[in-house]
Write a protein that holds these residues in place. Structure first.
Motif: not given
Length: 299
Positions: A162-165, A201-209, A261-272
């Motif tokens: 969730l932090d990565k998201l 509430s501890d993560f990004h404000k746009d995430i819905k649950g 997208l699995g755990r192999n996607y990081d902060n650069e490859t995920g958004p790309l």
């Protein structure tokens, strides 16, 4: 009448021998020759008052090397410009062809992930969000969405993902990409709407649950091919293990699955990867229209 007769020379003077005449003529010629020689003698050398022009260094039958050098330099400059233009043009064409090839490949991957007939991943579901509002597959239409299945008691994997998201969402928003992030619990017995709201509430404000009854959550996990191992009958305070798939499910604006997208996607490859899918997206109506056109042209 008196007749004037030519005066006659004396006999002595009229009879002149040819030898005398020849001698007389020779003497006269000799005198004239000497006079000519005297008048034609070279004058003494004097320095010129004006400087001489430099002699040309161009060999007989050759060409002007200076003009040839200028001409060669112009040709070399023109050749250099042509080479640079060719390199730039080739680079631009290569970039656009590569980009277009990549876009077509992404479209083909997304189409294969959507499946034919019944979708391979995704489908109807009905859950409740953190505010107690109903949330169905219809809420996934209109914009790209990204779904993550987890649970609030997850010790490490879910918080990290969730932090990565959150990083992905901020990066995409900077570049003008809107994405709807959704967290779906796999532990409905403990994850009520209130618990999920506090947890997110501890993560990004746009995430819905999202949560629901045990059957509703199980049906939703089945639609998305998510591994679901939560026991059905759980007593209050009972400890149990929850296992689930660790993927982000990317859904297009038609509410259809396009990529995982699995755990192999990081902060650069995920958004790309997400940007590639959004840029290559073709609405369902246009895809259906293109298929009909291809089918009619084939027959």
């Amino acid at each position: 009448m008196l007749r004037l007769l030519p005066k006659r020379l004396p006999f002595s003077q009229s009879l002149v021998s040819p030898r005398v005449l020849l001698r007389s003529n020779f003497s006269t010629s000799f005198i004239r020759l000497n006079e000519n020689k005297q008048t034609s003698e070279p004058k003494p050398y004097t320095e010129p008052t004006q400087p001489r022009k430099p002699l040309s260094r161009i060999p007989i039958g050759g060409v002007n090397t200076e003009s040839q050098r200028i001409k060669d330099s112009n040709i070399e400059f023109a050749s250099w410009k042509a080479a640079v233009l060719m390199i730039v043009t080739g680079g631009v064409l290569y970039y656009f062809f590569t980009r277009e090839k990549k876009r077509i490949q992404v479209q083909q991957d997304a189409e294969s992930n959507r499946g034919y007939g019944r979708p391979l991943v995704g489908g109807p579901f009905s859950l409740t969000d953190e505010n107690g509002e109903k949330f169905t597959e219809a809420n996934l239409k209109g914009k790209f969405s990204i779904l993550y299945f987890g649970f609030t008691h997850c010790p490490d994997i879910c918080p990290d993902e969730l932090d990565k998201l959150g990083v992905w969402l901020d990066q995409l928003k900077k570049e003008g990409y809107e994405l709807q992030p959704v967290f779906i619990t796999c532990d409905p017995a403990r994850d009520t709407p209130e618990v999920i709201k506090e947890y997110l509430s501890d993560f990004h404000k746009d995430i819905k649950g999202l949560t629901g009854t045990y059957q509703e959550v199980k049906d939703c996990c089945k639609q998305f091919r998510v591994y679901f191992s939560t026991p059905e009958d759980v007593k209050p305070g009972q400890d149990y293990l929850v296992d689930h798939s660790i993927f982000f499910y990317l859904m297009d604006s038609d509410g259809e699955f396009v990529d995982a997208l699995g755990r192999n996607y990081d902060n650069e490859t995920g958004p790309l990867r997400i940007k590639e899918q959004i840029d290559a997206f073709v609405p369902k109506a246009e895809r259906e229209k293109q298929k009909k056109k291809e089918a009619s042209s084939w027959w």
